[in-house]
Design a protein around this motif. Structure first.
Motif, PDB file in Angstrom:
ATOM      1  N   ALA B 140      46.515  30.782  64.690  1.00  0.00           N
ATOM      2  CA  ALA B 140      45.449  31.782  64.575  1.00  0.00           C
ATOM      3  C   ALA B 140      44.862  31.792  63.162  1.00  0.00           C
ATOM      4  O   ALA B 140      43.642  31.835  62.978  1.00  0.00           O
ATOM      5  CB  ALA B 140      46.004  33.159  64.930  1.00  0.00           C
ATOM      6  N   LEU B 141      45.751  31.708  62.148  1.00  0.00           N
ATOM      7  CA  LEU B 141      45.299  31.772  60.753  1.00  0.00           C
ATOM      8  C   LEU B 141      44.437  30.563  60.401  1.00  0.00           C
ATOM      9  O   LEU B 141      43.365  30.694  59.793  1.00  0.00           O
ATOM     10  CB  LEU B 141      46.528  31.838  59.846  1.00  0.00           C
ATOM     11  CG  LEU B 141      46.284  32.012  58.351  1.00  0.00           C
ATOM     12  CD1 LEU B 141      45.567  33.315  58.091  1.00  0.00           C
ATOM     13  CD2 LEU B 141      47.605  31.997  57.593  1.00  0.00           C
ATOM     14  N   ALA B 142      44.890  29.361  60.822  1.00  0.00           N
ATOM     15  CA  ALA B 142      44.136  28.145  60.499  1.00  0.00           C
ATOM     16  C   ALA B 142      42.770  28.182  61.181  1.00  0.00           C
ATOM     17  O   ALA B 142      41.754  27.819  60.586  1.00  0.00           O
ATOM     18  CB  ALA B 142      44.923  26.911  60.940  1.00  0.00           C
ATOM     19  N   GLU B 143      42.771  28.654  62.426  1.00  0.00           N
ATOM     20  CA  GLU B 143      41.514  28.748  63.184  1.00  0.00           C
ATOM     21  C   GLU B 143      40.534  29.682  62.460  1.00  0.00           C
ATOM     22  O   GLU B 143      39.368  29.335  62.235  1.00  0.00           O
ATOM     23  CB  GLU B 143      41.850  29.316  64.578  1.00  0.00           C
ATOM     24  CG  GLU B 143      40.752  29.212  65.583  1.00  0.00           C
ATOM     25  CD  GLU B 143      40.679  27.825  66.204  1.00  0.00           C
ATOM     26  OE1 GLU B 143      39.716  27.585  66.910  1.00  0.00           O
ATOM     27  OE2 GLU B 143      41.588  27.008  65.957  1.00  0.00           O
ATOM     28  N   ALA B 144      41.045  30.860  62.066  1.00  0.00           N
ATOM     29  CA  ALA B 144      40.185  31.847  61.407  1.00  0.00           C
ATOM     30  C   ALA B 144      39.713  31.342  60.046  1.00  0.00           C
ATOM     31  O   ALA B 144      38.539  31.479  59.695  1.00  0.00           O
ATOM     32  CB  ALA B 144      40.950  33.160  61.250  1.00  0.00           C
ATOM     33  N   ALA B 145      40.627  30.712  59.282  1.00  0.00           N
ATOM     34  CA  ALA B 145      40.279  30.252  57.932  1.00  0.00           C
ATOM     35  C   ALA B 145      39.222  29.150  57.998  1.00  0.00           C
ATOM     36  O   ALA B 145      38.283  29.128  57.200  1.00  0.00           O
ATOM     37  CB  ALA B 145      41.531  29.749  57.216  1.00  0.00           C
ATOM     38  N   ASP B 146      39.369  28.237  58.983  1.00  0.00           N
ATOM     39  CA  ASP B 146      38.409  27.136  59.070  1.00  0.00           C
ATOM     40  C   ASP B 146      37.037  27.633  59.518  1.00  0.00           C
ATOM     41  O   ASP B 146      36.008  27.082  59.133  1.00  0.00           O
ATOM     42  CB  ASP B 146      38.916  26.071  60.053  1.00  0.00           C
ATOM     43  CG  ASP B 146      40.164  25.397  59.516  1.00  0.00           C
ATOM     44  OD1 ASP B 146      40.420  25.543  58.313  1.00  0.00           O
ATOM     45  OD2 ASP B 146      40.878  24.748  60.291  1.00  0.00           O
ATOM     46  N   ARG B 147      37.042  28.662  60.354  1.00  0.00           N
ATOM     47  CA  ARG B 147      35.755  29.138  60.873  1.00  0.00           C
ATOM     48  C   ARG B 147      34.997  29.927  59.814  1.00  0.00           C
ATOM     49  O   ARG B 147      33.814  29.705  59.595  1.00  0.00           O
ATOM     50  CB  ARG B 147      36.000  30.019  62.103  1.00  0.00           C
ATOM     51  CG  ARG B 147      34.725  30.358  62.825  1.00  0.00           C
ATOM     52  CD  ARG B 147      35.022  31.078  64.118  1.00  0.00           C
ATOM     53  NE  ARG B 147      35.972  30.323  64.933  1.00  0.00           N
ATOM     54  CZ  ARG B 147      36.701  30.875  65.900  1.00  0.00           C
ATOM     55  NH1 ARG B 147      36.633  32.154  66.125  1.00  0.00           N
ATOM     56  NH2 ARG B 147      37.513  30.139  66.620  1.00  0.00           N
ATOM     57  N   ASP B 148      35.729  30.836  59.127  1.00  0.00           N
ATOM     58  CA  ASP B 148      35.022  31.735  58.207  1.00  0.00           C
ATOM     59  C   ASP B 148      34.768  31.100  56.852  1.00  0.00           C
ATOM     60  O   ASP B 148      33.651  31.119  56.347  1.00  0.00           O
ATOM     61  CB  ASP B 148      35.847  33.020  58.022  1.00  0.00           C
ATOM     62  CG  ASP B 148      35.930  33.775  59.318  1.00  0.00           C
ATOM     63  OD1 ASP B 148      35.109  33.489  60.196  1.00  0.00           O
ATOM     64  OD2 ASP B 148      36.815  34.633  59.457  1.00  0.00           O
ATOM     65  N   GLY B 149      35.817  30.505  56.271  1.00  0.00           N
ATOM     66  CA  GLY B 149      35.657  30.001  54.904  1.00  0.00           C
ATOM     67  C   GLY B 149      35.269  28.540  54.858  1.00  0.00           C
ATOM     68  O   GLY B 149      34.709  28.062  53.886  1.00  0.00           O
ATOM     69  N   GLY B 150      35.604  27.804  55.917  1.00  0.00           N
ATOM     70  CA  GLY B 150      35.507  26.355  55.812  1.00  0.00           C
ATOM     71  C   GLY B 150      34.366  25.742  56.588  1.00  0.00           C
ATOM     72  O   GLY B 150      34.302  24.529  56.713  1.00  0.00           O
ATOM     73  N   ASN B 151      33.485  26.552  57.135  1.00  0.00           N
ATOM     74  CA  ASN B 151      32.371  26.026  57.916  1.00  0.00           C
ATOM     75  C   ASN B 151      32.850  25.076  59.014  1.00  0.00           C
ATOM     76  O   ASN B 151      32.266  24.031  59.247  1.00  0.00           O
ATOM     77  CB  ASN B 151      31.369  25.278  57.023  1.00  0.00           C
ATOM     78  CG  ASN B 151      30.809  26.200  55.967  1.00  0.00           C
ATOM     79  OD1 ASN B 151      30.550  27.369  56.246  1.00  0.00           O
ATOM     80  ND2 ASN B 151      30.645  25.688  54.766  1.00  0.00           N
ATOM     81  N   GLY B 152      33.965  25.431  59.668  1.00  0.00           N
ATOM     82  CA  GLY B 152      34.465  24.617  60.758  1.00  0.00           C
ATOM     83  C   GLY B 152      35.197  23.371  60.320  1.00  0.00           C
ATOM     84  O   GLY B 152      35.512  22.525  61.137  1.00  0.00           O
TER      85      GLY B 152
END
Lengths: 153, 252
Positions: B140-152
């Motif tokens: 869940a954390l990796a998914e959220a971090a990549d979506r919000d901060g990492g532009n996918g």
């Protein structure tokens, strides 16, 4: 030119290592603090040395003494002795025991200490040991079986 | 180590290694499990229910090994900024969670006939359940971090890597739980160089472990390829959107 990125990399490595050491230390301290509370059961020696108050639900775990399992006249109540090398506690239990509950093997009784010092179990769990022996060797004791395994290796 | 920093080189290797690992893993696992069901001997006390060990023990090892790999990849990401490390860590999380869940499920099925209980709050079982929750939290954390901060894109945020390192503290706790505390779960049957298992069980277990490990490796490579492909699609779409944007402005 290449000096600056090397430095940053080493800085990160040192930071990560310090964080890891701190973490492992914290984990070990927590595990150490938990060492008695996280145990699943009392050993007979602990039970005898520092008996829990009668009526409080506790678990008692140890080996089932050889030749100690007896079925009482009513046919459903059994008595047996749980022991380790320091103490032995008589247990009564009314109900069905799991398949692995046999004399000379480990068991955990969930129940309460009675005022007379015996233990009345509401539930009995069998504890399997680490030995895996095919059924053909079933007449051997655990010790003999372990030796047989040693020899065939 | 940075030889594989080039994703193109990694992809060339992964393209043929992925099916090789998956096919050989499925074959070895299948043969071992059929043998275990049909002709492995029954155990002295447990009878046929002991055969569940051929799934349970590899699943436990891979669940724990998965987090160890995830932690090493996280460390590599944090310290050396290796571009594939973040992708590798994310790729391990789903198969790792699967094997941790498989270990808990098979253990529960075995526990009912052997111990007389589906579940007990014993040190080993509880710490293994915590491992499953750690995997789910990491996903869940990796998914959220990549979506919000990492532009996918995987690895733009370092927070999952920190979580992966912190979670590694649970691995030695799982291993030593049966030695530190009185527990209903038995101590390990296999330690360095000695085994309390009859050879027939030991070799069957090693074969099953090899098979499951190959499958695990194949799934991790397939997941890494998927994550890389997604990142590529994302980048292409963005470039295209920019160009269209630019084109419209020129038209105006």
């Amino acid at each position: 030119m290449s000096l600056t990125p090397m430095k940053a990399k080493h800085q990160r490595l040192v930071l990560a290592l310090i964080a890891l050491v701190a973490l492992i230390g914290a984990g070990l301290l927590a595990a150490w603090a938990l060492r008695s509370q996280a145990s699943f059961f009392y050993l007979p020696a602990e039970y005898a040395a520092n008996p829990p108050e009668a009526g409080r639900p506790v678990r008692l775990g140890g080996m089932v003494e050889k030749g100690s399992i007896r079925t009482l006249a009513d046919g459903v109540t059994i008595t047996f002795v749980i022991h380790d090398d320091k103490a032995r506690v008589p247990v009564t239990f009314k109900g069905i025991v799991p398949d692995l509950f046999v004399e000379g093997s480990g068991a955990v009784a969930e129940g309460r200490r009675q005022p007379d010092g015996t233990f009345r179990a509401d539930n009995v769990l069998a504890k399997h040991d680490e030995n895996y022996v095919p059924r053909e060797m079933k007449d051997m004791t655990s010790e003999q079986a372990r030796q047989a395994i040693e020899e065939t290796k | 180590m940075h030889g594989f920093a080039n994703p193109a080189r990694f992809l060339r290797l992964a393209r043929w290694l992925t099916p090789l690992l998956l096919v050989s893993g499925l074959a070895i696992t299948g043969i071992t499990l059929v043998w275990a069901l049909l002709s492995a001997p029954a155990e002295r006390l447990q009878g046929d229910s002991a055969k569940i060990l051929f799934v349970h023990v590899p699943a436990a090892w891979l669940g724990m090994g998965g987090w160890s790999a995830l932690a090493i990849a996280s460390l590599t990401e944090l310290v050396w900024r290796h571009p594939l490390a973040a992708i590798g860590a994310r790729a391990v999380a789903i198969p790792g969670a699967f094997f941790a869940a498989l270990c808990l499920a098979t253990g529960s099925l075995w526990g009912r006939p052997a111990w007389g209980a589906w579940w007990v709050w014993d040190g080993r079982l509880t710490s293994m359940l915590v491992l499953l929750f750690l995997y789910l939290a990491y996903i869940a954390l990796a998914e959220a971090a990549d979506r919000d901060g990492g532009n996918g894109r995987a690895g733009q945020s370092r927070i999952p890597a920190i979580f992966g390192l912190v979670g590694a503290i649970n691995i030695p706790i799982i291993h030593y739980s049966v030695l530190w505390w009185n527990s209903l779960h038995q101590p390990p049957s296999i330690a360095m160089g000695k085994s309390a298992m009859a050879p027939v069980f030991l070799y069957g277990l090693l074969a099953a472990s090899l098979g499951f490990s190959l499958i695990f490796g194949g799934v991790v490579l397939a997941r890494m390829r998927t994550i890389l492909a997604n990142a590529q699609t994302e980048a292409r779409l963005r470039r295209k959107a920019l160009q269209e944007d630019f084109g419209e402005r020129e038209d105006a």
